[in-house]
Design a protein around this motif. Structure first.
Motif, mmCIF file in Angstrom:
data_model
loop_
_atom_site.group_PDB
_atom_site.id
_atom_site.type_symbol
_atom_site.label_atom_id
_atom_site.label_comp_id
_atom_site.label_asym_id
_atom_site.label_seq_id
_atom_site.Cartn_x
_atom_site.Cartn_y
_atom_site.Cartn_z
ATOM 1 N N ASP A 1 -8.825 3.857 3.016
ATOM 2 C CA ASP A 1 -9.138 4.235 1.638
ATOM 3 C C ASP A 1 -8.761 3.127 0.655
ATOM 4 O OD1 ASP A 1 -10.064 6.593 2.634
ATOM 5 O OD2 ASP A 1 -8.397 7.830 1.905
ATOM 6 N N GLY A 2 -7.678 2.412 0.943
ATOM 7 C CA GLY A 2 -7.291 1.293 0.097
ATOM 8 C C GLY A 2 -8.316 0.171 0.143
ATOM 9 N N ILE A 3 -8.861 -0.077 1.331
ATOM 10 C CA ILE A 3 -9.917 -1.079 1.446
ATOM 11 C C ILE A 3 -11.156 -0.617 0.688
ATOM 12 C CG2 ILE A 3 -11.513 -2.169 3.068
ATOM 13 C CD1 ILE A 3 -9.219 -2.321 5.060
ATOM 14 N N ALA A 4 -11.488 0.663 0.796
ATOM 15 C CA ALA A 4 -12.646 1.187 0.063
ATOM 16 C C ALA A 4 -12.467 0.986 -1.436
ATOM 17 C CB ALA A 4 -12.841 2.664 0.383
ATOM 18 N N ARG A 5 -11.271 1.239 -1.935
ATOM 19 C CA ARG A 5 -11.015 1.035 -3.363
ATOM 20 C C ARG A 5 -11.169 -0.430 -3.741
ATOM 21 N NH1 ARG A 5 -5.079 1.169 -5.588
ATOM 22 N NH2 ARG A 5 -5.477 -0.967 -6.226
ATOM 23 N N ALA A 6 -10.645 -1.320 -2.915
ATOM 24 C CA ALA A 6 -10.752 -2.751 -3.191
ATOM 25 C C ALA A 6 -12.210 -3.194 -3.229
ATOM 26 C CB ALA A 6 -9.989 -3.546 -2.131
#
Length: 342
Positions: free
Chosen positions: A146-151
């Motif tokens: 999810d953090g990668i998706a946000r980035a």
């Protein structure tokens, strides 16, 4: 009007070339500019704003000057020749198409984002982490899916302005030299416009120039994201309420508008090069991004890009028409009365 028409044809063709071909795989002029800027940096670097300002002026001025010289050589002349109007427009349209293709990066941005999204959808977290540095400078191994998706969503939003809309805006304002200057300043900012000890002073001028040149494109990107997104009111609300808290005067509006348009919560804690930053939350009432949101951000980016092309070409054509009308009116006032005048 010939210049306006040639610019319209050339910019549309260059946009189509980026859409179909993405960036040139070899011999990219932006990469060549980066290498030249790097060599000049090694010769000029001092821990001083003045040295950085000289570096910026030489690099951006050199790119704009070269583009201006090419424009002067190919601009359609008002005279008559055997080749006809269309033939006189071809060199300038071709130059505009080539430069537009060179400075735009919308398709490469979409492809890289889609590749990270595909890895996330397949559960390949390691693969997504390997590809993330193609989009942004965050520490991928500090992020979950999810953090990668946000980035990725934040990078798509910011680079929609930096890689496409900003260049189209400056093409409308100043033609080929405007596009070249914008891309040069944006590239230079990515190289030296950091807050690291080595570049805090030397990169100051490049960072400030990029802020100035990026200002109109960022606002147009935010406005078009609100117009083209699934939640226009949410985009406008997030832009108005949250953009000003972002440390970047240009990333703030576009990221906030994308967040509101997509119903997402962006911003917050992130890590660059081992340095943790706590950024303001954009659209706090939205939900956290998930891997499926990468494709939604890419689709919104593509719609914004197409609208930006239409808006900027229309604005440039209207400006040329107004200028031609003023010239014609002034000429009519100054023309002496003819033999048959009453």
């Amino acid at each position: 009007m010939r210049t306006a028409r040639a610019h319209t044809y050339g910019a549309a063709l260059g946009f189509l070339a980026d859409l179909l071909l993405a960036d040139p795989r070899r011999g990219h002029p932006v990469a060549a500019f980066g290498r030249a800027a790097g060599r000049l940096e090694r010769a000029l670097w001092r821990d001083h704003r003045g040295a950085g300002a000289l570096h910026t002026a030489l690099c951006v001025g050199g790119a704009a000057g070269t583009a201006a010289a090419a424009t002067a050589m190919t601009r359609p002349s008002p005279g008559r020749d055997a080749g006809g109007v269309a033939a006189r427009e071809v060199p300038y349209a071709a130059l505009t198409a080539a430069v537009t293709w060179t400075v735009l990066g919308g398709t490469s941005l979409a492809r890289e984002a889609a590749a990270v999204g595909a890895a996330l959808d397949a559960g390949d977290l390691a693969g997504a982490r390997r590809r993330l540095p193609h989009l942004c400078g965050r520490d991928p191994y500090a992020l979950d899916a999810d953090g990668i998706a946000r980035a990725v969503v934040e990078s798509v939003a910011e680079n929609t302005s930096d890689a496409v809309v900003g260049a189209l805006v400056w093409g409308a304002v100043a033609g080929v030299p405007g596009m070249a200057a914008f891309r040069a300043a944006n590239t230079l900012d990515a190289m030296v416009g950091h807050r690291s000890p080595a570049y805090l002073r030397f990169g100051w001028a490049a960072a400030r120039l990029d802020d100035v040149l990026g200002w109109p494109g960022a606002r147009l990107t935010a406005a078009l994201a609100a117009l083209a997104g699934p939640d226009p009111r949410g985009a406008a609300r997030a832009w108005r309420a949250d953009a000003g808290a972002h440390p970047s005067p240009n990333a703030g509006p576009v990221e906030a508008a994308f967040a509101g348009a997509l119903g997402l919560r962006l911003g917050g804690t992130l890590s660059y090069g081992g340095r943790v930053e706590h950024r303001p939350v954009l659209n706090p009432g939205g939900r956290a991004p998930v891997p499926a949101d990468v494709a939604r951000a890419v689709r919104l980016s593509r719609r914004v890009n197409a609208l930006a092309l239409a808006v900027t070409l229309t604005a440039r054509a209207a400006a040329f028409s107004a200028s031609a009308a003023r010239t014609e009116t002034a000429g009519g006032r100054e023309r002496p009365p003819g033999k048959g005048a009453r």
